[in-house]
Design a protein around this motif. Structure first.
Motif, PDB file in Angstrom:
ATOM      1  N   SER A  78       0.963  -1.081  -0.170  1.00  0.00           N
ATOM      2  CA  SER A  78      -0.111  -0.097   0.128  1.00  0.00           C
ATOM      3  C   SER A  78       0.824   1.244   0.132  1.00  0.00           C
ATOM      4  CB  SER A  78      -0.943   0.084   1.056  1.00  0.00           C
ATOM      5  OG  SER A  78      -0.385   0.372   2.160  1.00  0.00           O
ATOM      6  N   ARG A  79       1.974   1.131   0.587  1.00  0.00           N
ATOM      7  CA  ARG A  79       2.950   2.390   0.590  1.00  0.00           C
ATOM      8  C   ARG A  79       3.342   3.008  -1.046  1.00  0.00           C
ATOM      9  NH1 ARG A  79       8.902   1.129   1.520  1.00  0.00           N
ATOM     10  NH2 ARG A  79       8.762   0.101  -0.432  1.00  0.00           N
ATOM     11  N   ASP A  80       3.520   1.975  -1.887  1.00  0.00           N
ATOM     12  CA  ASP A  80       3.565   2.104  -3.441  1.00  0.00           C
ATOM     13  C   ASP A  80       2.343   2.538  -4.062  1.00  0.00           C
ATOM     14  OD1 ASP A  80       6.128   1.563  -2.149  1.00  0.00           O
ATOM     15  OD2 ASP A  80       6.791  -0.261  -3.856  1.00  0.00           O
ATOM     16  N   VAL A  81       1.462   2.007  -3.572  1.00  0.00           N
ATOM     17  CA  VAL A  81       0.209   2.654  -4.106  1.00  0.00           C
ATOM     18  C   VAL A  81      -0.060   3.994  -3.777  1.00  0.00           C
ATOM     19  CG1 VAL A  81      -2.619   2.374  -3.907  1.00  0.00           C
ATOM     20  CG2 VAL A  81      -0.873   0.082  -4.154  1.00  0.00           C
ATOM     21  N   VAL A  82       0.049   4.314  -2.277  1.00  0.00           N
ATOM     22  CA  VAL A  82      -0.068   5.492  -2.008  1.00  0.00           C
ATOM     23  C   VAL A  82       0.733   6.697  -2.894  1.00  0.00           C
ATOM     24  CG1 VAL A  82       0.228   7.229  -0.014  1.00  0.00           C
ATOM     25  CG2 VAL A  82      -0.786   5.113   0.367  1.00  0.00           C
ATOM     26  N   ALA A  83       1.939   6.189  -3.205  1.00  0.00           N
ATOM     27  CA  ALA A  83       3.187   7.269  -3.826  1.00  0.00           C
ATOM     28  C   ALA A  83       2.572   7.200  -5.178  1.00  0.00           C
ATOM     29  CB  ALA A  83       4.356   6.201  -4.006  1.00  0.00           C
ATOM     30  N   MET A  84       1.930   6.382  -5.791  1.00  0.00           N
ATOM     31  CA  MET A  84       1.352   6.437  -7.010  1.00  0.00           C
ATOM     32  C   MET A  84       0.200   7.188  -7.156  1.00  0.00           C
ATOM     33  SD  MET A  84       2.133   2.708  -8.803  1.00  0.00           S
ATOM     34  CE  MET A  84       1.485   1.777  -7.567  1.00  0.00           C
ATOM     35  N   ALA A  85      -0.776   7.332  -6.024  1.00  0.00           N
ATOM     36  CA  ALA A  85      -1.879   7.861  -5.946  1.00  0.00           C
ATOM     37  C   ALA A  85      -1.559   9.344  -5.657  1.00  0.00           C
ATOM     38  CB  ALA A  85      -2.698   7.390  -4.889  1.00  0.00           C
ATOM     39  N   THR A  86      -0.414   9.815  -5.076  1.00  0.00           N
ATOM     40  CA  THR A  86      -0.007  11.138  -4.803  1.00  0.00           C
ATOM     41  C   THR A  86       0.707  11.670  -6.128  1.00  0.00           C
ATOM     42  OG1 THR A  86       0.805  10.369  -2.758  1.00  0.00           O
ATOM     43  CG2 THR A  86       1.602  12.478  -3.601  1.00  0.00           C
ATOM     44  N   ALA A  87       1.268  10.909  -6.769  1.00  0.00           N
ATOM     45  CA  ALA A  87       1.670  11.366  -8.161  1.00  0.00           C
ATOM     46  C   ALA A  87       0.679  11.698  -9.122  1.00  0.00           C
ATOM     47  CB  ALA A  87       2.622  10.230  -9.038  1.00  0.00           C
ATOM     48  N   VAL A  88      -0.568  10.789  -9.134  1.00  0.00           N
ATOM     49  CA  VAL A  88      -1.755  11.040  -9.887  1.00  0.00           C
ATOM     50  C   VAL A  88      -2.231  12.267  -9.433  1.00  0.00           C
ATOM     51  CG1 VAL A  88      -4.026  10.175 -10.552  1.00  0.00           C
ATOM     52  CG2 VAL A  88      -2.378   8.658 -10.407  1.00  0.00           C
ATOM     53  N   VAL A  96       2.715   8.134   5.180  1.00  0.00           N
ATOM     54  CA  VAL A  96       3.663   8.973   5.256  1.00  0.00           C
ATOM     55  C   VAL A  96       4.746   9.008   4.190  1.00  0.00           C
ATOM     56  CG1 VAL A  96       5.288  10.498   6.559  1.00  0.00           C
ATOM     57  CG2 VAL A  96       3.039  10.124   7.356  1.00  0.00           C
ATOM     58  N   PRO A  97       5.498   7.519   4.273  1.00  0.00           N
ATOM     59  CA  PRO A  97       6.575   7.131   3.285  1.00  0.00           C
ATOM     60  C   PRO A  97       5.906   7.213   1.751  1.00  0.00           C
ATOM     61  CG  PRO A  97       6.765   5.693   5.157  1.00  0.00           C
ATOM     62  CD  PRO A  97       5.346   6.429   5.391  1.00  0.00           C
ATOM     63  N   GLY A  98       4.867   6.732   1.466  1.00  0.00           N
ATOM     64  CA  GLY A  98       4.328   6.790   0.274  1.00  0.00           C
ATOM     65  C   GLY A  98       4.043   8.359  -0.234  1.00  0.00           C
TER      66      GLY A  98
END
Length: 609
Positions: free
Chosen positions: A133-143, A163-165
């Motif tokens: 889910s961390r990397d999903v959060v990162a991608m969602a932030t980028a979107v 937070v890390p994502g």
């Protein structure tokens, strides 16, 4: 003049910079290109694009967004009202929009990101999605940030992977100034020592589910972050020490006037940090080699969550920086342990905050040369500004110097009188691979264990063996096929009570696993994040019941005491779950992550590193 960095801190920082030079230079060149325009990025949008971007705005915001002289700030939030830590974020967007408006800018809610709770998913199939889910959060932030409408960002999140994502996603837009906006901890509930005792009693069958649930409900009882010093509160401490929070913002409780004032100040401050403001401060320049070393040192000095041996590595990689476990280990040798917080003690983060909190901690580490002072931050000219604490008075929000002495030396101590001369995390290595051990809660006499192995391929199997009385002896429990490639690397908190019971009975007990524990192993010596993991050909796949394993957390040793030729000749046993077994609760949707994920010591990320 700030003190010079301690020699090891200086050497490690220089080594990281040298090792990262090519990737970091490429990263900085990329964000410099993105920031090169003399006007906001939205000025390059076509008329139809821009009209879509402000169609739902009010008249004043439309006028500002049509022009090129006022900043537009993205708000990205992990709000949901199931999680206590994120429930207070509900009202933040309105507060932030109002503050940005008063500062002459606009703010738009750019997107939401998922926020799952490890506390809820412990021992459930959903926990196998937690790290991913961390990397999903990162991608969602980028979107959310990908619309070229924004000159800065405010990121709302608190807990474990969120937070890390958010930071990883924001670093993909490293030219944007970015503040993390925290929510603060809930008030203290049931004392941690009582909670831990009830958990042990339940593990031994001496109390029932009703008594256990009553204790847990008295611990986790209101809006705000859980008060123990796990990954969520380690996140908050790190964001402050690394310069992404306002000074003193991390542990102010939700629902207070000071919390709301700090939230509003974050909105005002971010407008100053944009290219249209007076203090342009992109996140990609804030998070340099020195900032990451500061983060590692603060984590070690507080005995923070072992999850950050993954997250800090992954966040650094997103900034073009190669941070390794060797760096953690070398810094740990010179970083004193300055806190005792549950699960490494009985106090919680509210006690830490009252004792002097981050301002005292940062001041002590700065004076000892253990932190780099000359770093960029969102809250001032250098990290020295983080020696201060916020307060509300007749003139509104101001900052005053923090405490010169700890108000409670049982919780927070100066560098001159630490709880331990070394940091809270050690790394170990040997013929079983490399691993991380959280020693801050482990008594000295328990840091070296040599005992026969019992091998399990799930935490449920270990619990069943405990319930059957099969583990009532000296034992090194090997729980394998729990790494990122095997099943998403779940946390294995359910192992803690039975192993603690065995240790309390006088047995020599340790845990060795390629899974995660988040530091919640407590008083049990636990070599976690073993890399390479069993599912990637790691040595844990060749360990058998009865093999003697030696774990020496102080000397950094993790060995199975089997002749090298014999051990190398063994065929692996056990296996990670296949596609049919790793299904349900959404797991099948993450099959691509499982194939792409990197090793734990590289951050266990699905992105190329």
């Amino acid at each position: 003049m700030p003190p010079l960095p301690q020699p090891v801190v200086a050497r490690v920082t220089e080594r990281i910079a040298e090792r990262s030079a090519r990737r970091r230079s490429a990263y900085l060149a990329r964000i410099a290109d993105a920031a090169a325009a003399e006007r906001p990025a939205r000025g390059a949008l076509g008329c139809a694009n821009l009209a879509h971007g402000f169609a739902a705005c009010g008249p004043t915001d439309k006028i500002r967004l049509r022009g090129a002289v006022s900043p537009n700030i993205a708000v990205v939030s992990a709000y949901n009202d199931m999680l206590s830590a994120h429930q207070p974020l509900r009202d933040y967007p309105a507060v932030l929009k109002r503050a940005v408006d008063e500062a002459g800018g606009t703010a738009q809610f750019a997107g939401g990101v998922p926020a799952m709770c490890d506390g809820i998913t412990q021992g459930r199939a959903g926990m196998e999605l937690s790290l991913f889910s961390r990397d999903v959060v990162a991608m969602a932030t980028a979107v959310a940030l990908a619309h070229d409408m924004f000159d800065g960002a405010l990121l709302l999140g608190v807990c474990d992977k969120i937070v890390p994502g958010l930071v990883i996603g924001a670093l993909a837009f490293g030219h944007l100034p970015t503040l993390l906006v925290p929510a603060g901890p809930m008030h203290s509930g049931l004392p941690n020592a009582r909670k831990a005792k009830v958990r042990k009693l339940y593990a031994q069958g001496e109390v029932g589910r009703d008594e256990l649930l009553e204790a847990e409900a008295a611990s986790y009882h209101s809006p705000g972050t859980c008060t123990f010093y796990g990954t969520a509160n380690s996140n908050q401490m790190l964001m402050e020490v690394m310069g992404l929070h306002l000074p003193g913002a991390s542990f102010v409780p939700p629902g207070t006037d000071l919390r709301e004032a700090l939230t509003a100040e974050a909105g005002r401050r971010v407008t100053e940090l944009t290219a249209l403001g007076a203090s342009h401060t992109p996140i990609g320049e804030v998070l340099d080699e020195r900032a990451f070393v500061n983060g590692v040192v603060a984590l070690l000095a507080t005995g923070g969550s072992t999850n950050h041996t993954l997250h800090l590595v992954a966040m650094a990689a997103a900034a073009g920086i190669e941070l390794t476990w060797d760096d953690f280990d070398e810094l740990s040798a010179v970083t004193p342990l300055l806190t005792r917080l549950y699960p490494n003690g009985t106090a919680d983060v509210n006690h830490f905050h009252a004792a002097g909190g981050t301002a005292f901690l940062i001041g002590e580490l700065l004076d000892a040369g253990l932190l780099h002072e000359d770093v960029r931050t969102v809250g001032g000219k250098s990290l020295a500004d983080y020696r201060t604490v916020p307060e509300l008075g007749p003139d509104g929000l101001t900052w005053r110097p923090g405490l010169g002495e700890s108000a409670d030396p049982t919780v927070l101590r100066p560098v001159a009188d630490p709880f331990d001369a070394h940091g809270g995390l050690h790394t170990v290595r040997g013929n079983l691979g490399r691993a991380v051990v959280k020693v801050s809660a482990v008594d000295t006499e328990h840091r070296v264990v040599e005992a026969p192995a019992r091998v399990f391929d799930s935490q449920e199997a270990l619990q069943a063996a405990f319930d059957a009385g099969e583990l009532d002896a000296d034992v090194v429990a090997v729980v394998r096929y729990q790494g990122p490639r095997a099943n998403g690397m779940p946390e294995l908190h359910k192992l803690t009570p039975p192993l603690a019971v065995l240790q309390d009975r006088g047995h020599r007990v340790a845990l060795v696993t390629d899974g995660r524990m988040s530091g919640a192993s407590g008083a049990i010596p636990a070599a976690i994040h073993v890399s390479p993991e069993a599912a990637a050909g790691g040595a844990l796949a060749r360990v058998r019941d009865g093999d003697v394993i030696r774990l020496d957390a102080d000397r950094g040793v993790l060995d199975v005491l089997v002749p090298d030729e014999e051990f190398a000749a063994r065929e692996p046993t056990g296996a990670a779950p296949d596609a049919d077994e790793w299904a349900g609760t959404g797991r099948e949707l993450f099959a691509a992550f499982r194939r792409a994920v990197g090793p734990a010591e590289r951050g266990a990320a699905v992105f190329a590193s």
